[in-house]
Design a protein around this motif. Structure first.
Motif, PDB file in Angstrom:
ATOM      1  N   GLY A  49       0.824  -1.356   0.119  1.00 42.74           N
ATOM      2  CA  GLY A  49       0.213  -0.251  -0.060  1.00 42.74           C
ATOM      3  C   GLY A  49       0.636   1.191  -0.192  1.00 42.74           C
ATOM      4  O   GLY A  49       0.597   2.621  -0.414  1.00 42.74           O
ATOM      5  N   ALA A  50       2.335   1.024   0.568  1.00 42.35           N
ATOM      6  CA  ALA A  50       2.656   2.089  -0.414  1.00 42.35           C
ATOM      7  C   ALA A  50       2.653   3.383   1.054  1.00 42.35           C
ATOM      8  O   ALA A  50       2.430   2.907   2.289  1.00 42.35           O
ATOM      9  N   SER A  51       2.531   4.968   1.242  1.00 45.36           N
ATOM     10  CA  SER A  51       2.496   5.451   1.394  1.00 45.36           C
ATOM     11  C   SER A  51       0.636   5.468   2.269  1.00 45.36           C
ATOM     12  O   SER A  51      -0.439   6.657   2.686  1.00 45.36           O
ATOM     13  N   GLY A  52      -0.246   5.068   0.952  1.00 43.58           N
ATOM     14  CA  GLY A  52      -1.306   4.750   1.307  1.00 43.58           C
ATOM     15  C   GLY A  52      -2.180   5.602   0.784  1.00 43.58           C
ATOM     16  O   GLY A  52      -3.426   6.056   0.935  1.00 43.58           O
ATOM     17  N   THR A  53      -2.128   5.797  -0.280  1.00 44.74           N
ATOM     18  CA  THR A  53      -3.010   6.783  -1.553  1.00 44.74           C
ATOM     19  C   THR A  53      -4.717   6.097  -1.986  1.00 44.74           C
ATOM     20  O   THR A  53      -5.167   7.185  -1.656  1.00 44.74           O
ATOM     21  N   TYR A  54      -4.547   4.946  -1.844  1.00 48.15           N
ATOM     22  CA  TYR A  54      -5.666   4.362  -2.127  1.00 48.15           C
ATOM     23  C   TYR A  54      -6.140   4.136  -1.366  1.00 48.15           C
ATOM     24  O   TYR A  54      -7.572   4.229  -0.673  1.00 48.15           O
ATOM     25  N   THR A  55      -6.006   4.267  -0.396  1.00 55.11           N
ATOM     26  CA  THR A  55      -6.024   3.831   1.406  1.00 55.11           C
ATOM     27  C   THR A  55      -7.196   4.501   1.448  1.00 55.11           C
ATOM     28  O   THR A  55      -8.348   4.797   2.284  1.00 55.11           O
ATOM     29  N   ILE A  56      -6.337   5.695   1.592  1.00 53.88           N
ATOM     30  CA  ILE A  56      -6.784   7.255   1.429  1.00 53.88           C
ATOM     31  C   ILE A  56      -8.507   7.349   1.127  1.00 53.88           C
ATOM     32  O   ILE A  56      -9.246   7.857   1.506  1.00 53.88           O
ATOM     33  N   ALA A  57      -8.162   7.270  -0.018  1.00 50.20           N
ATOM     34  CA  ALA A  57      -9.722   7.124  -1.363  1.00 50.20           C
ATOM     35  C   ALA A  57     -10.742   5.953  -0.796  1.00 50.20           C
ATOM     36  O   ALA A  57     -11.819   6.748  -0.705  1.00 50.20           O
TER      37      ALA A  57
END
Length: 264
Positions: free
Chosen positions: A170-178
């Motif tokens: 998930g790296a820094s959470g770009t998609y998680t935030i969305a």
């Protein structure tokens, strides 16, 4: 189809690295941010970062010739608003992380001749600080690429009643935030390498979502994934694997899902 190559075309191609190097060096020195904050003369700017005045003047003049800076008649250099929006780290839409990643790639590509010729010397291990900088540059670049796409991807996925997302790599959470922004009742597990987790924590804290995310450090090539999820996200992973690696990764994702869960 044949192309009629002219000497000038070939020479232009050979020289194209020069403008790239000028841009990369300016980004590496964070000049666009500094000039976005305070327009300065070459002398003042060199003093601020303890740089060589002659070298700084030549670099700033080159950036001005490229249209990336504006040089006033009194010798003051400044960033135009459009350039600052792209290259100042004060801008929320800055592509500076991607430029930093390109800077690290420059060092790798510079070894292409020795790599192809087989004369590459034994690599000197990078320092911990350099590895951390490289990682942050790469993760930042991935955010720059992913951020404009994230909401479109969430719309296409239609999370619906999903309540537990796992963002694999998930790296820094770009998609998680969305996803969490779209689904207020959703919680998420962000799974990535140990060195990435602190970067993800920072971005989630900035987004005000850290309390809805479980951060799990691991290596999806070596470790099993945590279970209990009804939606899984795989981004920028499958293309780099061979078929056997993807089959194994899909197996791990399946075991991390509850019955009826979906993978994207």
């Amino acid at each position: 189809m044949t192309i009629d190559h002219k000497p000038d075309d070939i020479l232009k191609l050979a020289r194209q690295f020069m403008e790239s190097r000028i841009l990369l060096t300016a980004a590496e020195l964070n000049l666009f941010t500094l000039l976005d904050e305070v327009p300065s003369t070459a002398e003042n700017l060199a003093g601020r970062i303890t740089a060589d005045l002659r070298g700084m003047t030549i670099l700033l003049d080159a950036l001005s010739a490229m249209g990336l800076l504006i040089k006033e008649p009194d010798g003051v250099y400044r960033c135009s608003p459009d350039v600052a929006a792209c290259l100042s780290d004060r801008s929320p839409h800055s592509v500076l992380p991607m430029i930093h990643h390109a800077n690290h790639l420059w060092k790798s590509w510079s070894n292409l001749t020795s790599k192809v010729s087989g004369t590459e010397s034994a690599e000197i291990p990078a320092s911990t600080a350099r590895n951390t900088d490289d990682m942050r540059a790469f993760i930042g670049a991935m955010h720059v690429v992913g951020a404009p796409l994230a909401n479109k991807i969430v719309t296409a996925v239609k999370p619906g009643e999903a309540r537990n997302l796992i963002d694999v790599g998930g790296a820094s959470g770009t998609y998680t935030i969305a996803f969490l922004s779209t689904a207020p009742n959703m919680k998420a597990t962000l799974f990535d390498r140990p060195a990435v987790i602190p970067i993800a924590r920072e971005r989630m804290a900035e987004a005000g979502m850290a309390d809805r995310v479980r951060f799990v450090a691991g290596d999806f090539y070596a470790d099993e994934l945590p279970g209990g999820h009804d939606l899984a996200m795989l981004s920028a992973i499958i293309h780099q694997n061979n078929a056997a690696q993807n089959v194994e990764l899909f197996r791990k994702v399946l075991h991390a899902m509850v019955s009826g869960g979906r993978l994207w």
